[in-house]
Scaffold this active site. Structure first.
Site, mmCIF file in Angstrom:
data_model
loop_
_atom_site.group_PDB
_atom_site.id
_atom_site.type_symbol
_atom_site.label_atom_id
_atom_site.label_comp_id
_atom_site.label_asym_id
_atom_site.label_seq_id
_atom_site.Cartn_x
_atom_site.Cartn_y
_atom_site.Cartn_z
ATOM 1 N N ASP A 42 0.905 -1.159 -0.216
ATOM 2 C CA ASP A 42 0.086 -0.123 -0.029
ATOM 3 C C ASP A 42 0.873 1.080 -0.181
ATOM 4 O O ASP A 42 1.962 1.325 0.352
ATOM 5 C CB ASP A 42 -0.717 0.178 1.380
ATOM 6 C CG ASP A 42 -2.332 -0.407 0.983
ATOM 7 O OD1 ASP A 42 -2.711 -0.368 0.000
ATOM 8 O OD2 ASP A 42 -2.796 -0.946 2.086
ATOM 9 N N LYS A 469 -37.896 -27.525 -13.157
ATOM 10 C CA LYS A 469 -36.870 -27.644 -13.827
ATOM 11 C C LYS A 469 -37.203 -26.791 -15.361
ATOM 12 O O LYS A 469 -38.202 -27.055 -15.968
ATOM 13 C CB LYS A 469 -36.656 -28.882 -14.537
ATOM 14 C CG LYS A 469 -35.480 -29.048 -15.582
ATOM 15 C CD LYS A 469 -35.413 -30.896 -16.008
ATOM 16 C CE LYS A 469 -34.718 -30.956 -17.122
ATOM 17 N NZ LYS A 469 -34.531 -32.381 -17.435
ATOM 18 N N TRP A 470 -36.550 -25.564 -15.461
ATOM 19 C CA TRP A 470 -36.790 -24.702 -16.646
ATOM 20 C C TRP A 470 -36.069 -24.839 -17.679
ATOM 21 O O TRP A 470 -34.870 -24.699 -17.421
ATOM 22 C CB TRP A 470 -36.608 -23.227 -16.066
ATOM 23 C CG TRP A 470 -36.794 -22.298 -16.888
ATOM 24 C CD1 TRP A 470 -36.543 -21.984 -18.257
ATOM 25 C CD2 TRP A 470 -37.115 -20.759 -16.407
ATOM 26 N NE1 TRP A 470 -36.640 -20.767 -18.603
ATOM 27 C CE2 TRP A 470 -37.174 -19.873 -17.469
ATOM 28 C CE3 TRP A 470 -37.742 -20.127 -15.326
ATOM 29 C CZ2 TRP A 470 -37.565 -18.581 -17.566
ATOM 30 C CZ3 TRP A 470 -38.050 -18.922 -15.336
ATOM 31 C CH2 TRP A 470 -38.119 -18.172 -16.417
ATOM 32 N N ASP A 471 -36.604 -25.415 -18.616
ATOM 33 C CA ASP A 471 -35.825 -25.905 -19.916
ATOM 34 C C ASP A 471 -35.819 -24.756 -21.099
ATOM 35 O O ASP A 471 -36.671 -23.905 -21.015
ATOM 36 C CB ASP A 471 -36.411 -27.241 -20.370
ATOM 37 C CG ASP A 471 -35.303 -28.104 -21.076
ATOM 38 O OD1 ASP A 471 -34.271 -27.470 -21.497
ATOM 39 O OD2 ASP A 471 -35.445 -29.342 -21.378
ATOM 40 N N ASP A 541 -27.132 -33.241 -21.046
ATOM 41 C CA ASP A 541 -28.295 -34.710 -21.177
ATOM 42 C C ASP A 541 -27.612 -35.783 -21.335
ATOM 43 O O ASP A 541 -28.310 -36.945 -21.439
ATOM 44 C CB ASP A 541 -28.911 -34.321 -22.797
ATOM 45 C CG ASP A 541 -30.369 -33.503 -22.449
ATOM 46 O OD1 ASP A 541 -30.709 -33.045 -21.286
ATOM 47 O OD2 ASP A 541 -30.849 -32.945 -23.586
HETATM 48 C C1 GLA Z 1 -34.214 -31.555 -22.919
HETATM 49 C C2 GLA Z 1 -33.879 -31.786 -21.355
HETATM 50 C C3 GLA Z 1 -34.054 -33.145 -20.948
HETATM 51 C C4 GLA Z 1 -35.641 -33.259 -20.877
HETATM 52 C C5 GLA Z 1 -36.033 -32.895 -22.260
HETATM 53 C C6 GLA Z 1 -37.686 -32.881 -22.354
HETATM 54 O O1 GLA Z 1 -33.833 -32.301 -23.810
HETATM 55 O O2 GLA Z 1 -32.412 -31.354 -21.252
HETATM 56 O O3 GLA Z 1 -33.561 -33.456 -19.853
HETATM 57 O O4 GLA Z 1 -36.100 -32.350 -20.124
HETATM 58 O O5 GLA Z 1 -35.701 -31.671 -22.807
HETATM 59 O O6 GLA Z 1 -38.210 -32.698 -23.546
#
Ligand code: GLA
Length: 737
Positions: A42, A469-471, A541
């Site tokens: 400093d 779970k919001w896809d 996935d």
């Molecule tokens: C995506 C998601 C999966 C599942 C499918 C459903 O591929 O990554 O985990 O939820 O959609 O249509």
């Protein structure tokens, strides 16, 4: 004071316990960058690290001057942080220091996710205002310094104080000039089902960049780059990490220029982007987190994990152990009714699983992926009593109910489409590209966000739903919104993601008890922006255990274990067709927000026994696994990738769990040692193998933390051998005696 200003030297020194970041107002008023690295004393003046007599670039033949927020057109030919178009079409800016102020804590960003403070005095923010006197454009550069973290949070606000509108073409969140280019560049790259694989290569002359123009941060590249010295390892050497808190189109780029220096920049992808700023208006960039470590990649990752887990993620679930879930997707796909779901849930409950998630297929008339997105009402054919009855029955089994949604989408075969075909993203004069039989809603329109908020609120309020779970299953094509004038179409992609954030913000506030998990066709939106709303995300996935090692390993460069959804699925694996042992599938998924993605009613009894043991094991060690310090020990991306390993350590270092994975079995392997990390060198640990193999009993070892770290765990002493076959996982539990 962690941030100091020396008016004589015109120098800012941001100094935390572990880093210094030094800037100086150069003689011509530009904001120069002097240093980012280990802490400096400093009170000292570091101006000798910058240009001596600075006359501007053209006088110095373009010799690189390190700048905080560079612009083009005046002799700096490197990649700029800011590019605008003035009313007359010219593009030059001359940004000179105007003022600065210190803010205690950290202000939130309007409409954008951001890191925050919780404890008084934990951080301080410096705002430096630079002004272009000709146009009246001002840039407010923000630097937040957390007292005990090795990082700086940066961002910029572009304010039009002139009298004519201007168009922003490029506005980076941060630009960092480093004095040499002797680095390797680390990026996290891939595709659907092989997200965030670690790539590392020497910097070469010129620009090298990763980015997305797909509307999500993408599975192809993550909004992160690191510069690591060629010799930097997990526990040694310098590294600078740059991570962007953003879920839309980004660029993360490094330019190694001709004098041997390098410039890093990160922000919204300028490709296709523009933003009109009317007089008096402002544009705010997302924020970027710059981490410096002198002791390897591990320390960089610790800084990100801790910041993102505790000062970016928020809400009731931030610090709560995450439930073990069973997701119906790979168990039943679209083919279910209430009875079938309850059979699965009941069988899952019998195994000790805590949360039952009904994935795609519960709404509209969705028997495959061709219909119903947008119609968020339960399908009476499948769920005659609706979600309320299903929820009550699932709860009666002693489980919680979770639900899959894909708010941003619309199917052509849907009631929403009949009513609001105009809400999909399309250019009226052109054909629309369909993908997975669906189109994307125009989230830049407030009425679309309002509609989704109302519809989803009534769904989530109608039943005891404790997880969502919001896809987001497709990328954006034909970007355009009829609600924007021609000269604002370049704003569309950013406005889209602002709409997504607004919906997330409203729903998470309206349903504070719900645990949100983000998803985008697996891990295409696994980024810090979304983490601010959903503390966990579906990592990929691809649930194949052998492939998941690499995906979770790469993801851990930046993201904490608690954020990585990781499930045990059936074999042969639905993505790869590969058969791996059940113990290996769990051994990989344990290092994540753990769950199952299979039909438990179809399991043979011996597998049910194994799963019950896995569930008991995970519950016992859940907090250590989810919230402990995670260290990568052996990379699947180095050497032949056959062996990999990682470990999680409890905060007090009394317990640790190690995962060791061997892809193919090899005979005559020779002795293998696995040096561990972060143990107490003076403690003695009981090392046991989980589960206890039936065939070859493994002795319980008692070993010092010192030898386990210095010499390593001798794998042969734990009777690991070719006999265990391909795709073998070993879980070691270490408990201080
Ligand atoms: C995506 C998601 C999966 C599942 C499918 C459903 O591929 O990554 O985990 O939820 O959609 O249509």
């Amino acid at each position: 004071m962690p941030i100091s200003w020396d008016p004589q030297a015109q120098q800012f020194h941001l100094r935390s316990d572990s880093i210094s970041y030094v800037m100086r107002v150069l003689d011509n008023g530009w904001l120069g960058h002097l240093y980012f690295g280990t802490p400096l004393a400093d009170g000292a003046v570091y101006s000798y690290l910058g240009p001596k007599d600075f006359f501007g670039f053209s006088n110095r033949l373009g010799e690189p001057v390190a700048l905080e927020y560079p612009t083009g057109g005046s002799g700096d030919y490197r990649v700029p942080a800011l590019a605008v178009e003035h009313g007359d079409g010219s593009t030059v800016l001359d940004l000179r220091y105007k003022s600065h102020r210190l803010i205690s804590g950290k202000p939130a960003l309007a409409g954008l996710p951001s890191t925050y403070v919780e404890v008084g005095g934990e951080a301080e923010t410096l705002e430096v205002v630079l002004a272009d006197n000709v146009s009246g454009l001002e840039v407010e550069l923000r630097y937040t310094l957390y007292r005990s973290r090795p990082l700086v949070v940066r961002g910029a606000r572009i304010v039009n104080k002139g009298s004519a509108p201007l168009i922003i073409r490029t506005a980076m969140s941060a630009s960092l000039d480093v004095p040499d280019a002797d680095w390797t560049l680390i990026t996290l790259d891939g595709e659907w089902a092989r997200e965030r694989h670690v790539d590392r290569a020497r910097l070469r002359p010129g620009r090298q960049s990763v980015g997305s123009n797909r509307g999500t941060s993408s599975s192809q590249h993550n909004p992160f780059v690191a510069l690591a010295r060629p010799s930097t390892t997990e526990d040694r050497g310098e590294v600078i990490g740059v991570s962007l808190v953003y879920s839309g189109n980004f660029v993360a780029e490094v330019e190694a220029e001709s004098f041997g220096t390098a410039r890093v920049r990160v922000g919204i992808n300028p490709e296709g982007f523009s933003w009109l700023v009317e007089p008096g208006a402002a544009f705010e960039t997302p924020e970027a987190i710059l981490v410096y470590s002198a002791s390897g990649l591990d320390e960089m990752s610790q800084a990100y994990h801790d910041l993102y887990r505790t000062r970016l993620a928020r809400g009731a679930w931030r610090d709560k152990p995450r439930p073990i879930l069973l997701n119906s997707w790979e168990a039943a796909y679209f083919d279910f009714d209430e009875e079938r779901l309850l059979q699965i849930a009941s069988s899952a409950q019998d195994l000790g699983i805590e949360l039952f998630v009904v994935d795609d297929g519960w709404f509209g008339r969705r028997d495959d992926d061709t219909t119903s997105l947008g119609d968020w009402q339960p399908d009476p054919r499948k769920l005659p009593g609706g979600l309320e009855t299903l929820g009550a029955k699932v709860e009666a089994l002693g489980m919680r109910l979770g639900l899959w949604i894909e708010p941003e989408m619309i199917s052509r075969a849907s009631r929403l489409y009949e009513a609001h075909a105009d809400w999909q993203i399309a250019i009226p004069t052109r054909p629309k590209t369909e993908h997975r039989n669906q189109h994307v809603l125009d989230m830049s329109r407030p009425e679309v966000v309002d509609y989704l908020f109302d519809t989803l609120s009534s769904v989530l309020g109608s039943a005891p739903i404790s997880y969502v779970k919001w896809d987001m299953n497709r990328t954006i094509t034909e970007p355009f919104s009829p609600t924007l004038p021609a000269w604002r179409q370049g704003e569309f992609m950013h406005r889209y993601i602002l709409g997504v954030y607004s919906l997330y913000d409203r729903l998470t506030k309206a349903f504070p008890g719900i645990l949100f998990e983000s998803c985008a066709g697996g891990g295409a939106r696994f980024d810090p922006g979304i983490l601010a709303f959903a503390p966990q995300g579906w990592t990929s996935d691809n649930t194949d255990a052998a492939d998941r090692i690499g995906i979770q390993f790469g993801t851990s460069m930046v993201y904490p274990v608690s954020s990585m959804g990781a499930h045990v699925s059936a074999v042969p694996n639905h993505q790869t067709g590969r058969t791996t042992p059940l113990s290996t599938r769990a051994g990989v998924a344990f290092f994540g927000a753990f769950g199952y993605e299979l039909d438990p009613t179809k399991l043979p009894d011996d597998e049910k026994v194994q799963i019950r043991e896995q569930v008991v094991f995970y519950k016992r060690w859940r907090e250590l696994l989810q919230f402990g310090r995670f260290h990568r020990l052996r990379s699947p991306f180095e050497g032949d990738g056959n062996d990999s390993a990682w470990m999680s350590v409890a905060p007090d270092r009394r317990t640790a769990i190690v995962g060791f994975y061997q892809v193919l079995s090899r005979v005559n392997n020779g002795p293998r040692r696995l040096p561990l990390r972060d143990l107490d060198p003076s403690a003695s640990y009981r090392v046991s193998v989980w589960p206890e193999p039936e065939t070859v009993p493994v002795p319980v070892l008692k070993l010092g933390g010192d030898v386990l770290m210095a010499a390593g765990l001798a794998l042969e002493a734990t009777r690991i051998s070719a006999a265990q076959g391909d795709f073998h996982a070993r879980i070691y539990v270490l408990e201080a005696i």
